[in-house]
Write a protein that holds these residues in place. Structure first.
Motif, PDB file in Angstrom:
ATOM      1  N   VAL A   1      97.442  26.310  48.277  1.00 21.57           N
ATOM      2  CA  VAL A   1      97.889  26.679  49.627  1.00 21.57           C
ATOM      3  C   VAL A   1      98.799  25.595  50.212  1.00 21.57           C
ATOM      4  O   VAL A   1      99.460  25.796  51.226  1.00 21.57           O
ATOM      5  N   GLY A   2      98.822  24.425  49.536  1.00 24.74           N
ATOM      6  CA  GLY A   2      99.647  23.322  50.014  1.00 24.74           C
ATOM      7  C   GLY A   2      98.848  22.280  50.771  1.00 24.74           C
ATOM      8  O   GLY A   2      99.384  21.510  51.562  1.00 24.74           O
ATOM      9  N   LYS A   3      97.541  22.216  50.479  1.00 29.07           N
ATOM     10  CA  LYS A   3      96.653  21.283  51.179  1.00 29.07           C
ATOM     11  C   LYS A   3      97.049  19.823  50.906  1.00 29.07           C
ATOM     12  O   LYS A   3      97.137  19.023  51.840  1.00 29.07           O
ATOM     13  N   SER A   4      97.298  19.500  49.634  1.00 31.52           N
ATOM     14  CA  SER A   4      97.671  18.117  49.301  1.00 31.52           C
ATOM     15  C   SER A   4      98.979  17.744  49.989  1.00 31.52           C
ATOM     16  O   SER A   4      99.094  16.655  50.573  1.00 31.52           O
ATOM     17  N   SER A   5      99.948  18.639  49.925  1.00 33.93           N
ATOM     18  CA  SER A   5     101.255  18.358  50.534  1.00 33.93           C
ATOM     19  C   SER A   5     101.112  18.185  52.045  1.00 33.93           C
ATOM     20  O   SER A   5     101.760  17.319  52.637  1.00 33.93           O
ATOM     21  N   LEU A   6     100.273  19.009  52.659  1.00 32.63           N
ATOM     22  CA  LEU A   6     100.071  18.909  54.111  1.00 32.63           C
ATOM     23  C   LEU A   6      99.454  17.564  54.473  1.00 32.63           C
ATOM     24  O   LEU A   6      99.913  16.877  55.389  1.00 32.63           O
ATOM     25  N   ILE A   7      98.428  17.156  53.737  1.00 33.05           N
ATOM     26  CA  ILE A   7      97.768  15.872  54.047  1.00 33.05           C
ATOM     27  C   ILE A   7      98.760  14.725  53.852  1.00 33.05           C
ATOM     28  O   ILE A   7      98.894  13.846  54.701  1.00 33.05           O
ATOM     29  N   ASN A   8      99.482  14.751  52.739  1.00 32.86           N
ATOM     30  CA  ASN A   8     100.450  13.677  52.482  1.00 32.86           C
ATOM     31  C   ASN A   8     101.532  13.628  53.569  1.00 32.86           C
ATOM     32  O   ASN A   8     101.965  12.552  53.977  1.00 32.86           O
ATOM     33  N   THR A   9     101.957  14.797  54.039  1.00 29.78           N
ATOM     34  CA  THR A   9     102.950  14.858  55.124  1.00 29.78           C
ATOM     35  C   THR A   9     102.374  14.267  56.406  1.00 29.78           C
ATOM     36  O   THR A   9     103.034  13.490  57.103  1.00 29.78           O
ATOM     37  N   LEU A  10     101.127  14.612  56.680  1.00 31.89           N
ATOM     38  CA  LEU A  10     100.485  14.101  57.901  1.00 31.89           C
ATOM     39  C   LEU A  10     100.426  12.584  57.895  1.00 31.89           C
ATOM     40  O   LEU A  10     100.727  11.940  58.900  1.00 31.89           O
ATOM     41  N   VAL A  11     100.013  12.006  56.775  1.00 39.50           N
ATOM     42  CA  VAL A  11      99.816  10.552  56.737  1.00 39.50           C
ATOM     43  C   VAL A  11     101.056   9.804  56.242  1.00 39.50           C
ATOM     44  O   VAL A  11     101.004   8.584  56.058  1.00 39.50           O
ATOM     45  N   ASN A  12     102.152  10.547  56.039  1.00 39.76           N
ATOM     46  CA  ASN A  12     103.399   9.929  55.585  1.00 39.76           C
ATOM     47  C   ASN A  12     103.255   9.152  54.285  1.00 39.76           C
ATOM     48  O   ASN A  12     103.771   8.033  54.162  1.00 39.76           O
ATOM     49  N   ARG A  13     102.535   9.720  53.344  1.00 36.67           N
ATOM     50  CA  ARG A  13     102.417   9.089  52.030  1.00 36.67           C
ATOM     51  C   ARG A  13     102.826  10.118  50.983  1.00 36.67           C
ATOM     52  O   ARG A  13     102.535  11.296  51.148  1.00 36.67           O
ATOM     53  N   LYS A  14     103.472   9.638  49.934  1.00 33.78           N
ATOM     54  CA  LYS A  14     103.903  10.585  48.897  1.00 33.78           C
ATOM     55  C   LYS A  14     102.717  11.127  48.127  1.00 33.78           C
ATOM     56  O   LYS A  14     102.663  12.299  47.761  1.00 33.78           O
ATOM     57  N   ASN A  15     101.759  10.257  47.869  1.00 27.41           N
ATOM     58  CA  ASN A  15     100.713  10.609  46.904  1.00 27.41           C
ATOM     59  C   ASN A  15      99.331  10.136  47.269  1.00 27.41           C
ATOM     60  O   ASN A  15      98.558   9.788  46.381  1.00 27.41           O
ATOM     61  N   LEU A  16      99.012  10.106  48.556  1.00 26.88           N
ATOM     62  CA  LEU A  16      97.641   9.694  48.889  1.00 26.88           C
ATOM     63  C   LEU A  16      96.682  10.687  48.238  1.00 26.88           C
ATOM     64  O   LEU A  16      95.722  10.318  47.571  1.00 26.88           O
ATOM     65  N   VAL A  17      96.988  11.953  48.451  1.00 29.03           N
ATOM     66  CA  VAL A  17      96.192  13.005  47.832  1.00 29.03           C
ATOM     67  C   VAL A  17      97.014  13.564  46.696  1.00 29.03           C
ATOM     68  O   VAL A  17      98.160  13.929  46.874  1.00 29.03           O
ATOM     69  N   ARG A  18      96.422  13.609  45.525  1.00 27.99           N
ATOM     70  CA  ARG A  18      97.162  14.102  44.375  1.00 27.99           C
ATOM     71  C   ARG A  18      97.127  15.622  44.316  1.00 27.99           C
ATOM     72  O   ARG A  18      96.086  16.250  44.502  1.00 27.99           O
TER      73      ARG A  18
END
Ligand code: GDP
Length: 194
Positions: A34-51
């Motif tokens: 659903v894009g959960k990892s991408s959403l979290i990474n966007t929120l925290v401004n990190r490319k890969n906090l969540v893989r």
């Protein structure tokens, strides 16, 4: 929210393994892809906090992250992935429901939905638990860049009906355009810190 520091704390399945913390916590839920990892990474401004793309079939875990030493972010395992073995699928429900029932520091859950899909059985089950346990929920309609404005409103109407929530509750989001990032932060800050 200016994210200065974000780090992985630990993974867990059972309450005895959740990280000990007094900080307010927000959890993120949604079906696989659903894009959960991408959403979290966007929120925290990190490319890969969540893989992204975890190998399906492995034990599903709740991953905990500490942000700015101010709050905890819990990434709940995505659901509905067809290739996950049945035994692993069966563990998902009890693990999630236990988390929602027992995690005392949990302040709110971000429930992520795909703008192009009708909410699934698992989406509705998740939503039902959130209501049952009176957990404030921020419903997010994600991947909004993938559809036109007209299509977005048509699809949103289907989602509103399925969840039966006030339309103002929903956040429109896109990791690609970063639409909705500020809106989502505003709501999370209210729920986490007030
Ligand atoms: P997860 O399985 O829910 O963690 O989903 P991912 O974050 O790994 O995303 C699944 C797929 O959707 C990937 O190919 C992402 O690049 C894509 N994706 C995620 N968010 C968006 C978005 O907002 N817009 C678009 N166009 N694609 C997205």
């Amino acid at each position: 929210m200016d994210v200065k520091h974000a780090e992985f704390m630990k993974s867990a399945t059972a309450p005895s393994h959740y990280p000990e913390s007094e900080l307010p916590e927000v959890a993120f839920a949604g079906r696989s892809n659903v894009g959960k990892s991408s959403l979290i990474n966007t929120l925290v401004n990190r490319k890969n906090l969540v893989r992204a793309s975890r190998t399906p079939g492995r034990t599903q875990l709740i991953n905990f992250f500490s942000v700015n030493a101010q709050f905890v972010l819990a990434d709940l395992p995505g659901y509905g992935f067809a290739a996950v073995p049945l035994a692993v699928k069966r563990e998902w429900g009890p693990m999630i429901e236990t988390y929602l029932a027992k995690r005392e520091t949990l302040r709110c859950v971000v429930l992520i939905l795909d703008v192009r899909r009708v909410p699934s059985r698992e989406d509705l089950l998740m939503f039902h638990w959130l209501r049952n346990y009176s957990i404030p929920t921020v419903p997010v309609i994600n991947k909004c860049d993938k559809v036109s404005r007209n299509e977005r409103m048509r699809q949103a109407a289907v989602i509103y009906r399925a969840l039966d929530l006030p339309t103002n509750d929903f956040v429109f989001f896109s990791a690609l355009s970063r639409e909705g990032r500020e809106d989502l932060w505003e709501r999370l800050e209210l729920l986490l810190f007030q």
